[in-house]
Enzyme design. Sequence first.
Site, PDB file in Angstrom:
ATOM      1  N   HIS A  27       0.746  -1.074   0.098  1.00  0.00           N
ATOM      2  CA  HIS A  27       0.036   0.041   0.123  1.00  0.00           C
ATOM      3  C   HIS A  27       0.850   1.181   0.022  1.00  0.00           C
ATOM      4  O   HIS A  27       0.404   2.256  -0.368  1.00  0.00           O
ATOM      5  CB  HIS A  27      -0.997   0.095   1.244  1.00  0.00           C
ATOM      6  N   ASP A  31       0.044  -7.701   1.437  1.00  0.00           N
ATOM      7  CA  ASP A  31       0.531  -6.235   1.638  1.00  0.00           C
ATOM      8  C   ASP A  31       1.850  -6.099   1.685  1.00  0.00           C
ATOM      9  O   ASP A  31       2.523  -5.245   2.373  1.00  0.00           O
ATOM     10  CB  ASP A  31      -0.119  -5.576   2.874  1.00  0.00           C
ATOM     11  N   SER A  87       4.680   2.514   7.734  1.00  0.00           N
ATOM     12  CA  SER A  87       4.311   1.362   6.910  1.00  0.00           C
ATOM     13  C   SER A  87       5.585   0.754   6.063  1.00  0.00           C
ATOM     14  O   SER A  87       5.872   1.531   5.341  1.00  0.00           O
ATOM     15  CB  SER A  87       2.948   1.635   6.241  1.00  0.00           C
TER      16      SER A  87
END
Length: 490
Positions: free
Chosen positions: A123, A153, A226
């Site tokens: 992402h 992911d 992230s």
Amino acid sequence: MQSQVLVRPSPQVLRALWLGFLAMAFAVAQVVAVQARGAPDSFADLAEKISPSVVNITTSTVVAQATDRRPQLPPGSPFDELFRDFMDRNNRGGNGDQAPRRGQALGSGFVISEDGFIVTNNHVIEGADDIEIEFFSGKRLKAKVVGTDPKTDLAVLKVESNEPLPFVQFGNSDAIRVGDWVMAMGNPLGQGFSVSAGIVSARGRSLQGTYDDYIQTDAAINRGNSGGPLFNMDGEVIGVNTAILSPNGGSIGIGFAMASNVVTKVVAQLRDFGETRRGWLGVRIQDVTPDIAEAMGLEKAAGALVTDVPDGPAKEAGMMANDVIVSFDGQDVRDTRELVRRVADADVGKAVRVVVLRDGKTQTLSVTLGRRETAEGEGQSAGSSQTPAAPQEETLLGMTLRVPTEQEREAAGLPTGTTGLLVVGIEVGSEADAKGLREGDVITEAGQQAVSTPADLTKRIAEARDAGRKSLLLLVRRGGDPRFVALSVN
């Protein structure tokens, strides 16, 4: 008769015993202290060692603008022309379309090889047409996408460097324990390289993905972290920071990192093939709940219950609906989640031994695994040439049932040749209602036998009662997807 003599130890002996006891207690205390492993005096040495391998990631994407933001005015309004001229001056070309702008996003990652392979979250780079990597030294390089896996992911990037890059190794996430110290690094909220530390709060967390295996930590993780690494105290990556649970968007001490033992397999495939290549068994399954285990006469609620076997590897190997998979490739299967992960981790084309429970006995099947990515999206054709009898409703187990029409069979997605009973009503507050049965569901099996009329179901209920069972196992299809439900027959 034998007499007993009481011997009193001398003061010197008592003193020696007491000193020995104290020495032993001190030794035990030292062992306990070593096992507890308190917080390190500082994380500075570890941070200094691994920082050069952690990177900031900046991505940019062309974002289209709204075509026309003029207010809605009545036709002929004197303000209509004024607003039109104003908007056209700010639009490129004067045609009502504003110039597209570039949107930026920030994230983190880490280098896994000296030749420039980098791991991050999917992402972080999804949809980006420009990716820039900033290293701890301040060096900046453009990156290209090698491969992505939205299911976990994860993404692998590649940069070209004239000199070897510092990199980190993956550790064994299965060896990490709840309470162990961990360190997170990344680019939180765009603030640049940042370090936070905490402990492992839990393991084996599942969020929403099929292959989830998250480590939960209270180390501060925020937006921008992230894709960054979660380290153990040996400087090995044991997780990729992916998500947080927060009511306000900031860290409240509940962060999640995808476990390294999942990451390493995905990353290896993305590096080698640019895509994932997961094993595929070719069955639909569900967990064996205690009531299902009782209805099937199983000793314990474990394994994966097969609800359907479409065309594929399992069907070719002789697997059948109602089989309970208890072992896959030499390892016991506790539940569906564990089976899905083991199948996905297995090599495509590998012949594996699958042990199933069928009619109270174990059978071993040899299944040559297919590839999941190839099989996804393939389904069974619906429809049947059989014509049911005139509809006749009957209420059983809190449900109003009848034989479905041909159109209803097609709407329910029943495979060709499959019979069943259509649920046309549910008694509010009944067990069937509580367990999620709904109008439009089709019951195709009861007690592991096909049913085509209400009389068939009545017979299955009587057989379960005669056998001393408390519940009856039903195979229910909704929109073509099968699942088992156990309902009480008492």
